[in-house]
Design a protein around this motif. Structure first.
Motif, PDB file in Angstrom:
ATOM      1  N   VAL A 111       0.829  -1.194   0.000  1.00  0.00           N
ATOM      2  CA  VAL A 111       0.000   0.000   0.000  1.00  0.00           C
ATOM      3  C   VAL A 111       0.875   1.260   0.000  1.00  0.00           C
ATOM      4  O   VAL A 111       0.552   2.251  -0.666  1.00  0.00           O
ATOM      5  CB  VAL A 111      -0.991   0.001   1.181  1.00  0.00           C
ATOM      6  CG1 VAL A 111      -1.738   1.321   1.280  1.00  0.00           C
ATOM      7  CG2 VAL A 111      -1.971  -1.156   1.042  1.00  0.00           C
ATOM      8  N   SER A 112       2.017   1.221   0.694  1.00  0.00           N
ATOM      9  CA  SER A 112       2.907   2.377   0.692  1.00  0.00           C
ATOM     10  C   SER A 112       3.424   2.643  -0.719  1.00  0.00           C
ATOM     11  O   SER A 112       3.452   3.798  -1.175  1.00  0.00           O
ATOM     12  CB  SER A 112       4.101   2.127   1.608  1.00  0.00           C
ATOM     13  OG  SER A 112       3.673   2.031   2.934  1.00  0.00           O
ATOM     14  N   THR A 113       3.791   1.616  -1.446  1.00  0.00           N
ATOM     15  CA  THR A 113       4.274   1.768  -2.820  1.00  0.00           C
ATOM     16  C   THR A 113       3.145   2.267  -3.725  1.00  0.00           C
ATOM     17  O   THR A 113       3.337   3.192  -4.529  1.00  0.00           O
ATOM     18  CB  THR A 113       4.817   0.419  -3.350  1.00  0.00           C
ATOM     19  OG1 THR A 113       5.853  -0.031  -2.475  1.00  0.00           O
ATOM     20  CG2 THR A 113       5.366   0.565  -4.759  1.00  0.00           C
ATOM     21  N   ALA A 114       1.974   1.691  -3.584  1.00  0.00           N
ATOM     22  CA  ALA A 114       0.818   2.109  -4.409  1.00  0.00           C
ATOM     23  C   ALA A 114       0.433   3.545  -4.114  1.00  0.00           C
ATOM     24  O   ALA A 114       0.137   4.318  -5.030  1.00  0.00           O
ATOM     25  CB  ALA A 114      -0.355   1.174  -4.169  1.00  0.00           C
ATOM     26  N   THR A 115       0.481   3.940  -2.843  1.00  0.00           N
ATOM     27  CA  THR A 115       0.130   5.306  -2.471  1.00  0.00           C
ATOM     28  C   THR A 115       1.154   6.284  -3.016  1.00  0.00           C
ATOM     29  O   THR A 115       0.792   7.350  -3.536  1.00  0.00           O
ATOM     30  CB  THR A 115       0.024   5.428  -0.939  1.00  0.00           C
ATOM     31  OG1 THR A 115      -0.916   4.475  -0.461  1.00  0.00           O
ATOM     32  CG2 THR A 115      -0.394   6.822  -0.517  1.00  0.00           C
ATOM     33  N   THR A 117       2.995   5.920  -5.643  1.00  0.00           N
ATOM     34  CA  THR A 117       2.797   5.987  -7.093  1.00  0.00           C
ATOM     35  C   THR A 117       1.582   6.852  -7.428  1.00  0.00           C
ATOM     36  O   THR A 117       1.622   7.657  -8.367  1.00  0.00           O
ATOM     37  CB  THR A 117       2.591   4.576  -7.667  1.00  0.00           C
ATOM     38  OG1 THR A 117       3.738   3.782  -7.329  1.00  0.00           O
ATOM     39  CG2 THR A 117       2.416   4.609  -9.169  1.00  0.00           C
ATOM     40  N   PHE A 118       0.535   6.717  -6.643  1.00  0.00           N
ATOM     41  CA  PHE A 118      -0.690   7.499  -6.866  1.00  0.00           C
ATOM     42  C   PHE A 118      -0.402   8.970  -6.706  1.00  0.00           C
ATOM     43  O   PHE A 118      -0.765   9.811  -7.454  1.00  0.00           O
ATOM     44  CB  PHE A 118      -1.790   7.049  -5.905  1.00  0.00           C
ATOM     45  CG  PHE A 118      -3.048   7.863  -5.995  1.00  0.00           C
ATOM     46  CD1 PHE A 118      -3.888   7.744  -7.093  1.00  0.00           C
ATOM     47  CD2 PHE A 118      -3.397   8.750  -4.982  1.00  0.00           C
ATOM     48  CE1 PHE A 118      -5.050   8.493  -7.162  1.00  0.00           C
ATOM     49  CE2 PHE A 118      -4.551   9.488  -5.064  1.00  0.00           C
ATOM     50  CZ  PHE A 118      -5.383   9.359  -6.146  1.00  0.00           C
TER      51      PHE A 118
END
Length: 118
Positions: A111-115, A117-118
């Motif tokens: 989730v940290s990586t996805a956030t 990137t977002f």
């Protein structure tokens, strides 16, 4: 007319603060302006409406019946203005706020990586 609306806006905000605080000085402290400036706005508003909005006492300011009517309208106006600003922000994509996410321990990295990137 436009200048009158701006004047009314400032006067309404000052009026509302005096109504909340019960005194010119306390309202002025919250607004970070001189008490005389708040008093001038209240006096101009009273002159424009043709009635007293406060009884000035030794201990502060007490609203008259006309003041009670006006404070209700001013507070509705301020709530409506906030709602309208929010709706306009939504239209132009400027929606701001806070998002809270609850995660299980194993999903934090994903989730940290996805956030990020977002």
């Amino acid at each position: 007319m436009k200048g009158s609306v701006v004047l009314l806006g400032r006067a309404a905000i000052y009026f509302d603060e005096v109504a909340r605080r019960g005194a010119l000085r306390r309202a002025a402290d919250v607004l970070h302006i001189a008490p005389s400036a708040v008093d001038r706005q209240i006096i101009q508003l009273e002159e424009e409406l043709g009635t007293k909005l406060f009884e000035r006492t030794a201990t502060g300011m007490r609203m008259t019946a006309a003041g009670e009517v006006l404070v209700d309208g001013v507070r509705r106006w301020r709530r409506d203005l906030l709602r309208i600003r929010s709706e306009i922000d939504n239209l132009v994509g400027l929606r701001r706020g806070t998002v809270s996410i609850a995660l299980v321990e194993g999903a934090v990295g994903y989730v940290s990586t996805a956030t990020a990137t977002f």
